[in-house]
Design a protein around this motif. Sequence first.
Motif, mmCIF file in Angstrom:
data_model
loop_
_atom_site.group_PDB
_atom_site.id
_atom_site.type_symbol
_atom_site.label_atom_id
_atom_site.label_comp_id
_atom_site.label_asym_id
_atom_site.label_seq_id
_atom_site.Cartn_x
_atom_site.Cartn_y
_atom_site.Cartn_z
ATOM 1 N N ARG A 1 -4.091 -4.411 10.458
ATOM 2 C CA ARG A 1 -5.347 -3.733 10.733
ATOM 3 C C ARG A 1 -6.208 -3.759 9.466
ATOM 4 N N PRO A 2 -7.534 -3.680 9.621
ATOM 5 C CA PRO A 2 -8.406 -3.795 8.445
ATOM 6 C C PRO A 2 -8.071 -2.826 7.319
ATOM 7 N N GLU A 3 -7.755 -1.567 7.646
ATOM 8 C CA GLU A 3 -7.477 -0.595 6.589
ATOM 9 C C GLU A 3 -6.211 -0.957 5.811
ATOM 10 N N HIS A 4 -5.239 -1.586 6.495
ATOM 11 C CA HIS A 4 -4.011 -1.981 5.803
ATOM 12 C C HIS A 4 -4.196 -3.317 5.078
ATOM 13 N N ALA A 5 -5.062 -4.165 5.605
ATOM 14 C CA ALA A 5 -5.392 -5.411 4.902
ATOM 15 C C ALA A 5 -6.068 -5.101 3.563
ATOM 16 N N ARG A 6 -6.860 -4.029 3.522
ATOM 17 C CA ARG A 6 -7.467 -3.637 2.245
ATOM 18 C C ARG A 6 -6.413 -3.092 1.277
ATOM 19 N N ARG A 7 -5.409 -2.440 1.822
ATOM 20 C CA ARG A 7 -4.345 -1.889 0.973
ATOM 21 C C ARG A 7 -3.464 -2.997 0.404
ATOM 22 N N TRP A 8 -3.161 -3.998 1.237
ATOM 23 C CA TRP A 8 -2.327 -5.128 0.798
ATOM 24 C C TRP A 8 -3.120 -6.419 1.030
ATOM 25 N N PRO A 9 -4.103 -6.713 0.199
ATOM 26 C CA PRO A 9 -4.989 -7.859 0.441
ATOM 27 C C PRO A 9 -4.265 -9.194 0.487
ATOM 28 N N ASP B 1 4.213 -1.269 -0.786
ATOM 29 C CA ASP B 1 3.482 -0.899 -2.004
ATOM 30 C C ASP B 1 4.225 -1.374 -3.252
ATOM 31 N N GLU B 2 5.541 -1.198 -3.251
ATOM 32 C CA GLU B 2 6.345 -1.609 -4.405
ATOM 33 C C GLU B 2 6.286 -3.118 -4.617
ATOM 34 N N LEU B 3 6.407 -3.873 -3.539
ATOM 35 C CA LEU B 3 6.326 -5.334 -3.653
ATOM 36 C C LEU B 3 4.935 -5.765 -4.108
ATOM 37 N N ALA B 4 3.899 -5.099 -3.590
ATOM 38 C CA ALA B 4 2.533 -5.437 -3.998
ATOM 39 C C ALA B 4 2.320 -5.137 -5.474
ATOM 40 N N GLY C 1 4.406 -5.218 -7.824
ATOM 41 C CA GLY C 1 5.096 -6.217 -8.629
ATOM 42 C C GLY C 1 4.507 -7.606 -8.515
ATOM 43 N N GLY C 2 3.448 -7.757 -7.720
ATOM 44 C CA GLY C 2 2.820 -9.061 -7.537
ATOM 45 C C GLY C 2 3.590 -9.994 -6.628
ATOM 46 N N HIS C 3 4.556 -9.452 -5.915
ATOM 47 C CA HIS C 3 5.438 -10.310 -5.116
ATOM 48 C C HIS C 3 4.824 -10.744 -3.782
ATOM 49 N N LEU C 4 3.753 -10.099 -3.350
ATOM 50 C CA LEU C 4 3.137 -10.480 -2.081
ATOM 51 C C LEU C 4 2.164 -11.644 -2.226
#
Length: 470
Positions: A213-221, A60-63, A65-68
């Motif tokens: 998994r789809p639910e986590h792909a939505r969390r970290w697109p 979540d922190e990396l996301a 910050g736009g780092h993903l």
Amino acid sequence: MKILALDLGTSSVRGLVLDADGDLVSGALARRRMRLSTHDDGTGTLDGRQYLTGLVECLDELAAGGHLRGVTMVATCAQWHSVVPLDARGEPLGPVLTWLDTRAVPAPGAPGPADADAFHQRTGTWWHRCYWSMRLPWLRARTDTPVTRFAGLVEYVLGALLDEMPMSISQASGTGLLDLRTLDWDAEACELAGVRPGELPHLADMDWRGRLRPEHARRWPDLADVSWHAPVGDGAASNVGSGCVDESRAAVTVGTSAAVRLIQPVPAGAPLPPLPEQLWRYRVDHGHVVTGAAYSCGGNLFAWADRELRLPRGAELAAALDRVPFDGGPAADPRLGGDRPPGLAPAGSGQLSGISFGTTGVELLAGLMRGLCDLVAEDLAVLESTVDSRVEVVLGGGAVAASPWWRRAFAATLAPRTVRHQPDPEIGASGAALAASGRFGDAAQPVDIGRTDESDPPTVPASAPSGAAS
């Protein structure tokens, strides 16, 4: 190209993003400390659910910050030997046993391997409390709810995020149940472990790739279509990150724990080199083995000394250590956490001797640090006997990165070998990224010991954040 590298260590979980050259992207490091529960009875456990929460918070922190954005693959290095019993829903039935837990004992009358040497040569391990062959029956007897299956920490944590999570060959080799030549579960080891059908993880093939998994792909697109590569054992990954990927170089890594290791190319199905009785052997991947010895002491010696000995801090500590000769300080046995396999010394086996009223806390710390150097020197000589030549040594890991004195003490103890230092504090994550991207031998070159010894050294950490070793 950017790589998300995960380091599932003992003292912390970390996520970092590396660029195409393997360098850390500025600011792209997220870390959560983990609470390791230890007791005098030999307990050394982690809470699996809290660990999963820590990893999710890092992502979540990396996301945030736009780092993903732009990440093209995920690589993972993870601690070897951990095990957790799971129920039918995949939920933990108890804490995760780590490499530090020394409580497992065989059931009364359990016979052990029919041929102990053949078992050792085949699996690279022993019938020992560190491995699943002894841990699974011990755990089963102490778990009230029926166990559906067993997993390592990495399979439990990543299994909660990915569409599937088989066990990598590298992680499987750390269980002590894998035949290192055939790359399948060893029948005798499984019998010793009392394994029932369906209780062990499936083994990942060479080309396995995972997806969120789809639910986590939505969390970290940004990670929705990214491939997750099979995890590499932390010790093996540290060798790769240190540039120690053939018989000419041995890695000495000091993180929370410590190890000395040598990698050799051995494809699946090929005969394994003879293995000395006091060394273990695991798999890096389908094409390489890693041989060595490991210790329960390392950066955790700093943690104990910093907590109990009222040490000075930062530059003051470094200056005080500089006044202690490398062969000075009290004689010390640094095995405060007991032995790693094949040793059987329990937790609480550490000793300090030759202490007077004039002995300082800094001298006690120096004695413990030098004690580890001596343990490594003994096992390095055995390791060299397997390749018939003197090797170069590369030091790595958070603890030696923080202590110029310890680097010089290792150099003095391991002389006349050439001893260099890999200053990258994230060698495990870097090594996993190099292995995943097919750049096995592309680690940054190590540097001479004296060249990186700062005039104003960093503060010695209470516990080393990276490079936990097996």
